[in-house]
Design a protein around this motif. Structure first.
Motif, PDB file in Angstrom:
ATOM      1  N   HIS A  81       0.850  -1.175   0.000  1.00 44.84           N
ATOM      2  CA  HIS A  81       0.000   0.000   0.000  1.00 44.84           C
ATOM      3  C   HIS A  81       0.891   1.232   0.000  1.00 44.84           C
ATOM      4  CE1 HIS A  81       0.907  -0.663   4.214  1.00 44.84           C
ATOM      5  NE2 HIS A  81       0.317   0.460   4.608  1.00 44.84           N
TER       6      HIS A  81
ATOM      7  N   ASP B 229       5.543   4.824   5.679  1.00 51.25           N
ATOM      8  CA  ASP B 229       6.564   3.852   6.089  1.00 51.25           C
ATOM      9  C   ASP B 229       6.806   2.773   5.031  1.00 51.25           C
ATOM     10  OD1 ASP B 229       3.906   3.243   6.894  1.00 51.25           O
ATOM     11  OD2 ASP B 229       4.591   1.695   8.271  1.00 51.25           O
ATOM     12  N   HIS B 230       5.997   2.744   3.990  1.00 48.49           N
ATOM     13  CA  HIS B 230       6.114   1.709   2.956  1.00 48.49           C
ATOM     14  C   HIS B 230       6.544   2.250   1.604  1.00 48.49           C
ATOM     15  CE1 HIS B 230       3.963  -1.309   5.479  1.00 48.49           C
ATOM     16  NE2 HIS B 230       3.542  -0.196   6.042  1.00 48.49           N
TER      17      HIS B 230
ATOM     18  N   ASP C 144       0.238  -4.794   5.977  1.00 52.07           N
ATOM     19  CA  ASP C 144      -0.193  -4.303   7.291  1.00 52.07           C
ATOM     20  C   ASP C 144      -1.458  -5.008   7.779  1.00 52.07           C
ATOM     21  OD1 ASP C 144       1.961  -2.666   7.085  1.00 52.07           O
ATOM     22  OD2 ASP C 144       0.892  -0.803   7.460  1.00 52.07           O
TER      23      ASP C 144
ATOM     24  N   HIS D 166      -0.796  -4.718  12.764  1.00 52.20           N
ATOM     25  CA  HIS D 166       0.140  -3.691  13.242  1.00 52.20           C
ATOM     26  C   HIS D 166       0.699  -4.045  14.612  1.00 52.20           C
ATOM     27  CE1 HIS D 166      -1.988  -1.370  10.134  1.00 52.20           C
ATOM     28  NE2 HIS D 166      -0.872  -0.700  10.043  1.00 52.20           N
TER      29      HIS D 166
ATOM     30  N   HIS E 161       4.887  -5.553   9.978  1.00 53.07           N
ATOM     31  CA  HIS E 161       4.911  -5.112  11.371  1.00 53.07           C
ATOM     32  C   HIS E 161       4.867  -6.281  12.363  1.00 53.07           C
ATOM     33  CE1 HIS E 161       4.813  -1.154   9.744  1.00 53.07           C
ATOM     34  NE2 HIS E 161       3.582  -1.255   9.285  1.00 53.07           N
TER      35      HIS E 161
END
Ligand SMILES: [Zn+2]
Length: 295
Positions: free
Chosen positions: A112, A116-117, A221, A224, A268
């Motif tokens: 996605h 952070d990605h 994700d 999380h 995560h």
């Protein structure tokens, strides 16, 4: 006495998976702020975390995964670049330690488009950091972040942090950006699975080992906070675009993983991020795979 080390060794972990070598290449970690789980009181969150790990602090791994085999190098998500503070942004270093140069990467498969990605795709000056890589993303994910009407009604934070960042970081990949639909084989042996809710086009990737045996599910994700969301999949995060849908997708992925006995790689899930799952008396359990001595 020699000087003591001041920092941890780079967080890279290799694991053979059928025909492939899959490597965890860490981007670092984030500490969850209070309020990250809106449906639970802080007391309840603290209680659950203390029961699971002895302390209330929620420190979340930010794992990226590299897959090498069949003469190809693929990267699953691209890290946060310089945008998430000193605890993140380590992907360039961990890729180097793993023996992967940016120009080696043939494709980047995004689960996605969140900071952070995907912010690590592009420098702050707007230059593509992966000079050859094709970028692959679910069609709904791309259309959502480029939807002016959706951006117009978003919160200020979401406008800058999500919509504008997505557009800026994806811009230099125009012309080598490819979208897929749910269930499509995006690359040989790699199938994209739409699991929306965290973001509208959030996806997992299911990878065939090439040697029989269970597939690998890189689940983005889907989780999380494993300590909370595995036993209680209904618990959603502040960052979920559509929380009930995120919870339904989580259950769908859990069901698939348990039914088919899949190996999981989670962005995560605590480093190195590999696990299996079981369902015991109607409750899911995550069974993390320990660090392995041999590749
Ligand atoms: Zn994330």
């Amino acid at each position: 006495m020699s000087r003591l080390p001041a920092r941890q060794v780079p967080a890279v972990h290799h694991r053979r998976f059928g025909d492939w070598l899959v490597s965890t290449v860490s981007d670092g970690y984030v500490d969850s702020p209070p309020g990250a789980i809106p449906s639970l009181s802080q007391e309840e969150v603290d209680r659950l975390m203390v029961a699971a790990q002895g302390t209330p602090a929620i420190r979340t791994s930010v794992n990226m995964f590299a897959l090498r085999g069949h003469g190809r190098t693929y990267l699953f998500d691209a890290g946060s670049g310089t945008t998430m503070g000193p605890s993140c942004g380590r992907l360039p270093e961990t890729l180097e330690v793993a023996g992967i140069a940016p120009e080696d990467v043939d494709a980047i498969l995004l689960t996605h488009v969140h900071p952070d990605h995907s912010n690590g795709l592009t420098s702050d000056e707007g230059e593509a950091l992966f000079p050859r890589a094709e970028v692959i993303v679910h069609e709904t994910e791309l259309s959502h972040w480029f939807d002016d009407a959706a951006m117009a009604v978003a919160t200020e934070r979401s406008k800058t942090r999500y919509f504008a960042a997505a557009r800026f970081r994806l811009a230099p990949y125009k012309g080598r950006l490819r979208t897929f639909r749910d269930g499509e084989e995006v690359l040989p042996g790699i199938t994209g699975i739409l699991c929306p809710g965290h973001t509208p086009g959030h996806a997992s990737y299911r990878i065939a080992s090439g040697q029989g045996g269970p597939d690998l599910m890189i689940w983005g994700d889907t989780v999380h906070i494993p300590e909370i969301q595995v036993p209680r999949p209904e618990i959603t995060m502040l960052y979920d675009t559509e929380p009930p849908m995120a919870a339904a997708s989580r259950r769908m992925i859990f069901e698939t993983v348990v039914r088919d006995g899949l190996l999981v790689a989670g962005m995560h899930v605590h480093f190195p991020g590999f696990a299996r799952m079981a369902e015991v008396d109607g409750q899911y359990r995550l069974l993390p795979e320990p660090w392995s001595y041999e590749i």
